[in-house]
Design a protein around this motif. Structure first.
Motif, PDB file in Angstrom:
ATOM      1  N   PRO A 799      45.725 -24.539  18.404  1.00 41.65           N
ATOM      2  CA  PRO A 799      44.517 -23.754  18.669  1.00 41.65           C
ATOM      3  C   PRO A 799      44.467 -22.570  17.692  1.00 41.65           C
ATOM      4  O   PRO A 799      45.355 -21.726  17.692  1.00 41.65           O
ATOM      5  CB  PRO A 799      44.713 -23.287  20.112  1.00 41.65           C
ATOM      6  CG  PRO A 799      46.194 -23.288  20.310  1.00 41.65           C
ATOM      7  CD  PRO A 799      46.794 -24.254  19.350  1.00 41.65           C
ATOM      8  N   VAL A 800      43.496 -22.561  16.801  1.00 36.37           N
ATOM      9  CA  VAL A 800      43.347 -21.489  15.819  1.00 36.37           C
ATOM     10  C   VAL A 800      41.936 -20.947  15.938  1.00 36.37           C
ATOM     11  O   VAL A 800      41.008 -21.720  16.198  1.00 36.37           O
ATOM     12  CB  VAL A 800      43.589 -22.004  14.381  1.00 36.37           C
ATOM     13  CG1 VAL A 800      43.598 -20.857  13.389  1.00 36.37           C
ATOM     14  CG2 VAL A 800      44.879 -22.784  14.295  1.00 36.37           C
ATOM     15  N   ALA A 801      41.784 -19.655  15.699  1.00 36.25           N
ATOM     16  CA  ALA A 801      40.506 -18.942  15.856  1.00 36.25           C
ATOM     17  C   ALA A 801      39.283 -19.830  15.675  1.00 36.25           C
ATOM     18  O   ALA A 801      38.956 -20.219  14.564  1.00 36.25           O
ATOM     19  CB  ALA A 801      40.455 -17.802  14.837  1.00 36.25           C
ATOM     20  N   GLY A 802      38.631 -20.157  16.802  1.00 37.12           N
ATOM     21  CA  GLY A 802      37.392 -20.931  16.728  1.00 37.12           C
ATOM     22  C   GLY A 802      37.583 -22.391  16.406  1.00 37.12           C
ATOM     23  O   GLY A 802      36.623 -23.087  16.076  1.00 37.12           O
ATOM     24  N   ALA A 803      38.801 -22.881  16.449  1.00 33.17           N
ATOM     25  CA  ALA A 803      39.034 -24.278  16.088  1.00 33.17           C
ATOM     26  C   ALA A 803      40.214 -24.826  16.873  1.00 33.17           C
ATOM     27  O   ALA A 803      41.097 -24.085  17.320  1.00 33.17           O
ATOM     28  CB  ALA A 803      39.308 -24.409  14.590  1.00 33.17           C
ATOM     29  N   LYS A 804      40.171 -26.154  17.050  1.00 34.75           N
ATOM     30  CA  LYS A 804      41.310 -26.857  17.626  1.00 34.75           C
ATOM     31  C   LYS A 804      41.649 -28.001  16.684  1.00 34.75           C
ATOM     32  O   LYS A 804      40.802 -28.824  16.367  1.00 34.75           O
ATOM     33  CB  LYS A 804      40.973 -27.389  19.021  1.00 34.75           C
ATOM     34  CG  LYS A 804      42.141 -28.096  19.707  1.00 34.75           C
ATOM     35  CD  LYS A 804      41.738 -28.588  21.090  1.00 34.75           C
ATOM     36  CE  LYS A 804      42.902 -29.288  21.786  1.00 34.75           C
ATOM     37  NZ  LYS A 804      42.502 -29.808  23.123  1.00 34.75           N
ATOM     38  N   VAL A 805      42.877 -28.019  16.215  1.00 35.59           N
ATOM     39  CA  VAL A 805      43.319 -29.036  15.256  1.00 35.59           C
ATOM     40  C   VAL A 805      44.405 -29.861  15.918  1.00 35.59           C
ATOM     41  O   VAL A 805      45.475 -29.339  16.271  1.00 35.59           O
ATOM     42  CB  VAL A 805      43.850 -28.395  13.962  1.00 35.59           C
ATOM     43  CG1 VAL A 805      44.269 -29.480  12.970  1.00 35.59           C
ATOM     44  CG2 VAL A 805      42.805 -27.478  13.334  1.00 35.59           C
ATOM     45  N   GLU A 806      44.114 -31.164  16.116  1.00 32.59           N
ATOM     46  CA  GLU A 806      45.082 -32.083  16.708  1.00 32.59           C
ATOM     47  C   GLU A 806      45.570 -33.020  15.608  1.00 32.59           C
ATOM     48  O   GLU A 806      44.763 -33.584  14.865  1.00 32.59           O
ATOM     49  CB  GLU A 806      44.445 -32.875  17.842  1.00 32.59           C
ATOM     50  CG  GLU A 806      43.955 -31.993  18.987  1.00 32.59           C
ATOM     51  CD  GLU A 806      43.142 -32.773  20.005  1.00 32.59           C
ATOM     52  OE1 GLU A 806      43.707 -33.125  21.054  1.00 32.59           O
ATOM     53  OE2 GLU A 806      41.955 -33.038  19.703  1.00 32.59           O
ATOM     54  N   LEU A 807      46.886 -33.182  15.500  1.00 34.31           N
ATOM     55  CA  LEU A 807      47.466 -33.983  14.427  1.00 34.31           C
ATOM     56  C   LEU A 807      48.310 -35.108  15.003  1.00 34.31           C
ATOM     57  O   LEU A 807      48.979 -34.943  16.039  1.00 34.31           O
ATOM     58  CB  LEU A 807      48.344 -33.114  13.511  1.00 34.31           C
ATOM     59  CG  LEU A 807      47.661 -31.930  12.816  1.00 34.31           C
ATOM     60  CD1 LEU A 807      47.868 -30.668  13.627  1.00 34.31           C
ATOM     61  CD2 LEU A 807      48.209 -31.736  11.410  1.00 34.31           C
TER      62      LEU A 807
END
Length: 881
Positions: A799-807
């Motif tokens: 979870p990063v400022a204003g974004a969600k990155v799933e890898l």
């Protein structure tokens, strides 16, 4: 910013280029371009100054290097700063004069030529004065002034057609004129005083030309007189006792009250000398009694004047003993040992302390130990001149930068002693005074005929070199005539020089400028810089083995790299450390600028046409233009405050980090897609590079000239307009791109923490909020994230400022091994936290430890806490099992 308000700075009459088709070599090779560019600048007269111009003047004089000198790092540093100031002012539309020239360097130059004569088995006396001076002029013509060519290598933008020499005809006329005026105003006089004498150079030198260093000597305590009529004095210069004419004690010292007014025996001489009472004597120091040698010590000379004591000279100009007796003909150091031995034999030595460390003065030219000597010399009465020099700073007509240097300036000018200006040399401005057969003294001005006839002869001494260089800001402009150049370019705008010659040169120029120019000081501002030192802060010296020839670094890395390194270390008034690694890093910066501009040109970057309106631009384009204008304003503020280090560092990070590493990278997807958006970004990229190159030009003139002319088609960046802040700011775009950079940075950091290779692509699902949604392509491209695809199984979530990155990291890393590695790192961080917490909780430690030690431990604790949070997050992101 409004539409079409930012135009290309292409000079009138120049053909605009189609920069999309311009090309550059794949590599930047400084040696292939620097000399050609410099000669073109000189041929086109860019550095010349027109006194008839209606442009506002901007004047700086070069601190004139010695004609015997060659370019050293100190010169390169100072010249870089001056050149940066003048290049910027020229671009801002000022009629800019950087006045070049050289100093005749009296003692140094005479020494050089005398060494040449010695190789031929001759001395100057074999040639005679006239022939010797001719020989020096010949040497100057053939060998002097090599520094001029080296200045060209560095890129110095000086007005070569105005080059002056302190002994050329015009400056010699100025010297004779001001000497005559000072003499007529009774500010120059001749008197017998104690001076600093160099037994090697055989001349007087001023106080500021004496260098002091601690040496091991011997302190000998000697008993003068016999029985109750005896006094013990201590000295490090036993040889001078042959010239003692009194012993002095303090008037209130009861120990010696019975001896004041009596005479005691001076050992070895057969003479009796008086005991005098003088308040100069410190009764708490030593025995409270001092020997008085008026002809060989400045303090003793003053005591001698107060008590009407005779002055006995016991050494000749070579520091050889002339007193009658067994020591006659001995060198002063030989005599010292012989006299102490003789005193010891007579039982006169009460105590001997060796080694006794004390400060000893040396000639700054030849390093010979200075000998105080009574001598008839010419002097400047500095009282009223120094008062005026101090007042000019106090009332704000002249400012000193950094301001804390003012105290050092006032400490000097407010306590200035009369200046000994005569030198027993043949090379220099001969003092324009004639002596007649009946004791007449006549001072002759430049338009006056000297007296002639039997018995008349000119003073043989020449003037101190600093006398002529003190006239430099106005003599170089034609003074004493009221020339067009003098009216245009005096006073100088600023003086840039090292704090080490604040007293040698700056104070002299202030005194003479105010005197000669009717109270107008020679410059508005004095900017003092520090000394160049090695990367460890140590003074550079051949004897230390750390001296650097700047030409070697310029040959290897290019002149721009050396200049940028020096400017980036130039904090006002402080010394500048420099190492080869730093010059290499600056070379890498030049290469980065080169490669980024090549990429921009290949992608159609252009300065043709106005900028699109803000509403037509992407957030990325608006962000970089907003940042660009902020940087322009900040660079101007730093220049106006002479903060060279800060402006250089700002430009470095803006160009490398923001323009090349972020804007160019973020724009690649736009260029790849083509179309109208790519065309607009190409124009913005051209604008940013054009402005950035102009901002960098004063410090890095060569690489920026090559790139700017290729990008814009302009004649030369030397005469381009200095960038102006258009006022455009876009805080929303700056916030948006800051968030985008944060997302990409965090993904990159996570990838690095997980041990992924930089080019290794992994599947990812992006959930982007708000404006970030428009940047998905950039995030995937710069973070090496491929679309999630079939069978996507997220194993980590960020979870990063204003974004969600799933890898999906399955198959990319060994989860078990990675968990084991992270657990080990976590244990180490927890141990560090426990240790630092315990120390900071120990009241006894906090009470005893220095502040910097406590702060260091607090920093370690904070780092441990950050490491624990980071590692824990990485462990949480890893799949279980």
């Amino acid at each position: 910013m409004t539409e079409n308000t930012q135009q290309s700075p292409t000079p009138a009459g120049a053909e605009p280029s189609n920069s999309a088709h311009a090309s550059l070599p794949t590599q930047y090779v400084p040696a292939e371009v620097e000399e050609k560019l410099y000669e073109r600048w000189v041929e086109r007269g860019y550095f010349e100054a027109d006194a008839g111009s209606d442009k506002p003047p901007y004047t700086i004089v070069i601190p004139p290097p010695n004609v015997t000198g060659s370019l050293h790092l100190g010169h390169a540093f100072e010249h870089t700063l001056i050149d940066a100031l003048t290049r910027r002012k020229r671009m801002q539309g000022h009629e800019t004069l950087w006045q070049p020239g050289m100093d005749h360097a009296g003692i140094a130059t005479q020494n050089v030529v005398e060494r040449e004569l010695a190789k031929e088995g001759k001395s100057r006396h074999d040639l005679g004065r006239e022939a010797f001076v001719e020989r020096v002029w010949r040497w100057k013509s053939e060998s002097g002034g090599q520094i001029s060519g080296q200045m060209r290598r560095l890129g110095d933008g000086v007005a070569w057609s105005r080059e002056r020499f302190t002994m050329d005809e015009g400056l010699s006329r100025a010297v004779q004129t001001i000497f005559k005026r000072l003499y007529d105003d009774e500010l120059i006089y001749r008197a017998e005083r104690i001076i600093n004498w160099c037994p090697r150079c055989l001349t007087a030198i001023s106080d500021i030309e004496v260098e002091y260093s601690d040496e091991d000597g011997e302190l000998v305590s000697i008993r003068y007189g016999e029985g109750e009529a005896s006094i013990v004095v201590a000295t490090t210069r036993a040889e001078t006792m042959l010239g003692d004419t009194a012993v002095a004690v303090h008037p209130d010292d009861e120990r010696y009250a019975h001896l004041v007014g009596t005479e005691i025996e001076l050992p070895l001489t057969g003479r009796r000398i008086p005991v005098v009472a003088d308040e100069h004597v410190d009764p708490e120091f030593g025995t409270g009694a001092v020997k008085v040698t008026p002809a060989h010590d400045p303090n003793d000379f003053e005591i001698g004047r107060r008590h009407d004591l005779p002055s006995l000279t016991v050494m000749d100009e070579h520091a050889v003993i002339t007193a009658h007796g067994p020591f006659q003909g001995l060198d002063r150091l030989e005599a010292r040992s012989a006299i102490v031995a003789a005193l010891r034999a007579e039982g006169r030595v009460v105590a001997e302390k060796r080694p006794y460390v004390h400060s000893v003065g040396h000639c700054s030219r030849c390093k010979t130990t200075i000998e105080p000597r009574l001598s008839m010399q010419w002097w400047v009465k500095v009282g009223p001149l120094a008062q005026a020099a101090g007042d000019a700073v106090r009332d704000g007509r002249v400012s000193i930068h950094p301001q804390e240097m003012e105290k050092r300036y006032f400490d000097w000018v407010d306590n200035l002693h009369d200046w000994c200006i005569s030198r027993q040399l043949w090379w220099g401005h001969r003092i324009p005074v004639w002596y007649g057969p009946n004791g007449e003294t006549v001072c002759v001005g430049p338009d006056e005929e000297p007296p002639s006839g039997e018995g008349w002869h000119q003073e043989s001494d020449v003037l101190d070199t600093w006398f002529s260089s003190g006239l430099w800001p106005f003599s170089t402009l034609g003074w004493p005539e009221r020339t067009e150049s003098l009216e245009k370019f005096y006073p100088n705008s600023v003086l840039v020089t090292g704090y080490d010659i604040l007293f040698f040169w700056v104070a002299r120029m202030m005194m003479f400028g105010l005197y000669a120019m009717d109270g107008t000081p020679p410059f508005h501002q004095i900017v003092l810089h520090g000394m160049v030192r090695d990367q460890f802060g140590k003074k550079m010296s051949k004897s230390f083995g750390n001296a650097v020839n700047p030409l070697d670094w310029m040959d290897t890395y290019g002149s721009d790299a050396l200049r940028f390194t020096l400017a980036r270390g130039a904090n006002p008034g402080t010394d500048v450390p420099i190492g080869e690694d730093w010059v290499q890093a600056s070379r890498n910066f030049a290469n980065k600028i080169w490669n980024a501009t090549r990429f921009a040109l290949m992608n159609g970057a252009t300065v043709e046409g106005g900028l699109p309106a803000p509403e037509e631009l992407s957030a990325t384009d608006r962000w970089i233009l907003s940042r660009l204008n902020t940087v322009v304003a900040e660079v101007d503020a730093y220049y106006d405050d002479y903060q060279f280090a800060k402006l250089s560092d700002l430009l470095y990070h803006f160009a490398w980090d923001e323009v090349f590493d972020w804007y160019v990278e973020l724009s690649k997807t736009t260029f790849a897609e083509g179309g109208e958006a790519a065309r607009r970004s190409a124009r913005v990229l051209g604008e940013v590079l054009d402005t950035t190159l102009r901002l960098l030009h004063p410090v890095m003139p060569f690489v920026t000239e090559t790139l700017w002319t290729t990008l814009t088609g302009g004649e030369s960046v030397v005469i381009a307009d200095w960038p102006a802040d258009s006022g455009f700011r876009d805080a929303a775009a700056e916030r948006e791109i800051a968030t985008l950079r944060q997302v990409i940075t965090e993904v990159r950091r996570f990838r690095g923490d997980q041990g992924l290779q930089p080019g290794q692509r992994v599947p990812a699902r992006l959930t982007l909020e708000g404006a970030l949604a428009a940047h998905e392509a950039a995030i995937r491209s710069l973070s090496r994230l491929q679309p999630e695809g079939e069978g996507f199984q997220p194993t980590a979530s960020l979870p990063v400022a204003g974004a969600k990155v799933e890898l999906d990291l399955s198959g990319a890393i060994d989860f078990a091994a990675e968990r084991k590695r992270l657990a080990k790192d976590l244990a180490a961080a927890e141990k560090e936290l426990a240790q630092t917490t315990a120390k900071l909780g120990n009241e006894g430690f906090l009470a005893k430890a220095p502040d910097h030690v406590v702060e260091k431990i607090r920093g370690r604790k904070a780092q441990a806490e950050a490491d624990i949070a980071r590692i824990t997050a990485q462990l949480d992101a890893l799949p279980q099992g």
